[in-house]
Design a protein around this motif. Structure first.
Motif: not given
Length: 229
Positions: A147-156
């Protein structure tokens, strides 16, 4: 703005009182007597009551503690809106600056100032929003780091911006994000294999939800709070 709304907001009248003044001929617009109550005023038109100029109201800035099952829109045929929680004389003046999901509680800001609202919601200003997040399962250290680094959301195809994360207990977090993607917090936890059970917004920028406000209550922002955006 309609003439009767303008008088109600500027002179501290009810709309019924404003219409009575208009019907009695006490109101003029640009020197012309007996205008209609639903006359749409231009910003530069002079309005007088009993010969005295009425000045337009200043901008309004409010914070509201949104309860569950209330939507952040100006109208909705199936649910109460945040405007329904305000007295009638305020509803026509303000709009929600940003949104919360129907099942999310907490801080909502409302204003009549379009430029202030734009600063608050524009991605270019990256105004932080802090949430208390209750998860279904414990959040691991690895998930916290993701979460601190950034996560890839579904569909993006682009990960979220880095978030600030603090663990309150094994399944409860304080999460601060600087974006406003659709259902972003819920989707961020879903990307970590978890589910959000409860979501409450505590802060926007430097403005914190007043602990004295019960769900459904509101208050005007202080000058410092307004200027912090």
């Amino acid at each position: 703005m309609r003439l009767d709304y303008f008088l109600a907001h500027s002179a501290g009248l009810t709309r019924k009182e404003a219409k009575q003044l208009i019907s009695r001929g006490a109101v003029t617009v640009e020197g012309e007597a007996k205008p209609k109550a639903n006359l749409q005023l231009r910003p530069d038109q002079a309005v007088t009551v009993h010969g005295e100029r009425v000045q337009p109201p200043g901008h309004r800035y409010l914070m509201l503690h949104k309860p569950v099952d209330v939507v952040c829109s100006t109208e909705d045929p199936g649910h109460r809106t945040v405007l329904d929680l305000l007295p009638p004389e305020l509803r026509a003046q303000v709009h929600p600056a940003g949104r919360l999901d129907r099942d999310t509680t907490g801080l909502v800001l409302l204003t009549s100032d379009g430029q202030w609202s734009h600063r608050l919601t524009s991605p270019n200003h990256a105004c932080g929003k802090r949430y208390r997040v209750q998860c279904a399962d414990p959040v691991s250290d690895e998930d916290m780091q993701a979460l601190r680094e950034g996560v890839l959301l579904r569909g993006e195809d682009k990960p979220t911006l880095p978030a600030q994360v603090e663990r309150l207990d094994e399944a409860c977090l304080l999460l601060t994000i600087r974006e406003g993607r659709y259902h972003q917090v819920k989707r961020m936890l879903a990307a970590c294999g978890n589910k959000v059970l409860g979501l409450h917004r505590e802060q926007i920028g430097e403005i914190q939800l007043d602990a004295a406000l019960a769900p459904g209550e509101y208050r005007a922002l202080t000058e410092d709070e307004v200027e912090s955006i």
